[in-house]
Write a protein that holds these residues in place. Structure first.
Motif, PDB file in Angstrom:
ATOM      1  N   ALA A 168       2.994  -1.012  11.989  1.00  0.00           N
ATOM      2  CA  ALA A 168       2.997  -0.247  13.434  1.00  0.00           C
ATOM      3  C   ALA A 168       4.414   0.452  13.545  1.00  0.00           C
ATOM      4  CB  ALA A 168       2.754  -1.266  14.452  1.00  0.00           C
ATOM      5  N   ASP A 169       5.248   0.314  12.645  1.00  0.00           N
ATOM      6  CA  ASP A 169       6.352   0.683  12.682  1.00  0.00           C
ATOM      7  C   ASP A 169       6.353   2.329  12.585  1.00  0.00           C
ATOM      8  OD1 ASP A 169       9.758   0.413  12.451  1.00  0.00           O
ATOM      9  OD2 ASP A 169       9.198   1.723  10.875  1.00  0.00           O
ATOM     10  N   ASP A 170       7.164   3.161  13.083  1.00  0.00           N
ATOM     11  CA  ASP A 170       7.001   4.734  13.001  1.00  0.00           C
ATOM     12  C   ASP A 170       7.263   5.180  11.583  1.00  0.00           C
ATOM     13  OD1 ASP A 170       6.519   4.720  15.702  1.00  0.00           O
ATOM     14  OD2 ASP A 170       8.614   5.362  16.246  1.00  0.00           O
ATOM     15  N   ALA A 171       7.997   4.573  10.922  1.00  0.00           N
ATOM     16  CA  ALA A 171       8.628   5.115   9.624  1.00  0.00           C
ATOM     17  C   ALA A 171       8.290   4.251   8.360  1.00  0.00           C
ATOM     18  CB  ALA A 171      10.306   5.299   9.568  1.00  0.00           C
ATOM     19  N   CYS A 172       8.078   3.105   8.594  1.00  0.00           N
ATOM     20  CA  CYS A 172       7.674   2.148   7.410  1.00  0.00           C
ATOM     21  C   CYS A 172       6.710   2.591   6.563  1.00  0.00           C
ATOM     22  CB  CYS A 172       7.342   0.908   7.878  1.00  0.00           C
ATOM     23  SG  CYS A 172       7.093  -0.496   6.675  1.00  0.00           S
ATOM     24  N   GLY A 173       5.436   2.791   6.886  1.00  0.00           N
ATOM     25  CA  GLY A 173       4.293   3.149   5.951  1.00  0.00           C
ATOM     26  C   GLY A 173       3.902   2.117   5.010  1.00  0.00           C
ATOM     27  N   GLY A 209      10.874  -8.233   8.682  1.00  0.00           N
ATOM     28  CA  GLY A 209      11.288  -6.932   8.623  1.00  0.00           C
ATOM     29  C   GLY A 209      11.035  -6.069   9.771  1.00  0.00           C
ATOM     30  N   CYS A 210      10.070  -5.311   9.783  1.00  0.00           N
ATOM     31  CA  CYS A 210       9.514  -4.401  11.091  1.00  0.00           C
ATOM     32  C   CYS A 210       9.377  -5.196  12.209  1.00  0.00           C
ATOM     33  CB  CYS A 210       8.452  -3.724  10.399  1.00  0.00           C
ATOM     34  SG  CYS A 210       8.742  -2.426   9.421  1.00  0.00           S
ATOM     35  N   GLY A 211       8.811  -6.383  12.166  1.00  0.00           N
ATOM     36  CA  GLY A 211       8.654  -7.029  13.134  1.00  0.00           C
ATOM     37  C   GLY A 211       9.739  -7.374  13.961  1.00  0.00           C
ATOM     38  N   TRP A 225       2.522  -5.892  11.743  1.00  0.00           N
ATOM     39  CA  TRP A 225       3.569  -5.606  11.128  1.00  0.00           C
ATOM     40  C   TRP A 225       3.820  -5.867   9.527  1.00  0.00           C
ATOM     41  CZ3 TRP A 225       6.020  -2.863  14.131  1.00  0.00           C
ATOM     42  CH2 TRP A 225       6.210  -3.189  15.879  1.00  0.00           C
ATOM     43  N   CYS A 226       4.179  -5.276   8.764  1.00  0.00           N
ATOM     44  CA  CYS A 226       4.278  -5.396   7.301  1.00  0.00           C
ATOM     45  C   CYS A 226       4.637  -6.953   7.187  1.00  0.00           C
ATOM     46  CB  CYS A 226       4.965  -4.244   6.563  1.00  0.00           C
ATOM     47  SG  CYS A 226       6.552  -4.133   6.896  1.00  0.00           S
ATOM     48  N   THR A 227       5.816  -7.106   7.768  1.00  0.00           N
ATOM     49  CA  THR A 227       6.369  -8.363   7.734  1.00  0.00           C
ATOM     50  C   THR A 227       6.980  -8.545   9.140  1.00  0.00           C
ATOM     51  OG1 THR A 227       8.775  -7.831   6.923  1.00  0.00           O
ATOM     52  CG2 THR A 227       7.207  -8.184   5.327  1.00  0.00           C
TER      53      THR A 227
HETATM   54 ZN    ZN Z   1       6.786  -2.138   8.226  1.00  0.00          ZN
END
Ligand code: ZN
Length: 201
Positions: A159-164, A183-185, A178-180
């Protein structure tokens, strides 16, 4: 993992074809985007870290790549294209991408043989791909085909704008965003908290 590996590749997707997509960091940011699969050597490192090829086979591929750099470079580019096709097929329903993956799958199967798995408890047969510079590409083509023909209803993007980064959401309540978490969370929680504090001032 090879001690010389430049990157530690993420395994957060729950599927290695999607783990391959996650070798691009910050996919949706033009300024931050990092491709960690920059050479054939990186592809071999990735295969080794994912457990797709043995350290022994990976060492042999590194030696072959040094002898045939043009072939290795061609394979590297083809794998980058496959990675982008996996993303486009899963998340953008791209038929062009599926076409590319289906051609790669046909090529992989053409180079493979069914062999009995030694000591298989369930008498399983296995696709054996031999070992050439094209083996990582064939291995990835089989993974991609398995992914695409499986259940994609849980395929998600962070859900992060840039992470992907992408993953299969196998959480019990299908609410992983979130991926992690670390991290992003965490970063997004902190950012939300700070913006709330700023607007409260
Ligand atoms: Zn992420």
């Amino acid at each position: 993992m090879s001690p010389a590996a430049e990157f530690t590749y993420p395994q957060v997707a729950g599927d290695h074809a999607l783990d391959l997509v996650d070798t691009v960091h910050w996919r949706f940011s033009e300024t931050k985007l990092i491709d960690t699969l920059r050479s054939y050597g990186h592809v071999v490192d990735w295969c080794e870290q994912m457990g797709l090829l043995s350290p022994h086979d990976c060492a042999a591929l590194r030696r072959s790549a040094a002898h045939e750099p043009d072939v290795a470079a061609h394979e590297h580019r083809a794998i980058q294209e496959m990675r982008e096709a996996i993303f486009a097929a899963v998340f953008e329903q791209s038929e062009t991408a599926a076409e590319l993956l289906s051609t790669e799958y046909a090529g992989a199967i053409a180079s493979a043989r069914l062999e009995r798995e030694a000591d298989s408890p369930d008498n399983r047969w296995e696709w054996r791909l031999g070992l050439t510079l094209a083996t990582p590409r064939a291995r990835i083509a089989l993974l991609a085909a398995d992914l695409l023909t499986g259940d994609l209803s849980t395929a998600r993007q962070c859900a992060d704008d840039a992470c992907g980064w992408v993953y299969l959401d196998t959480s019990p309540r299908h609410n992983r965003v979130w991926c992690t978490a670390a991290g992003c969370g965490n970063r997004n929680r902190v950012a939300r908290h700070q913006s709330r504090q700023r607007s409260a001032r």
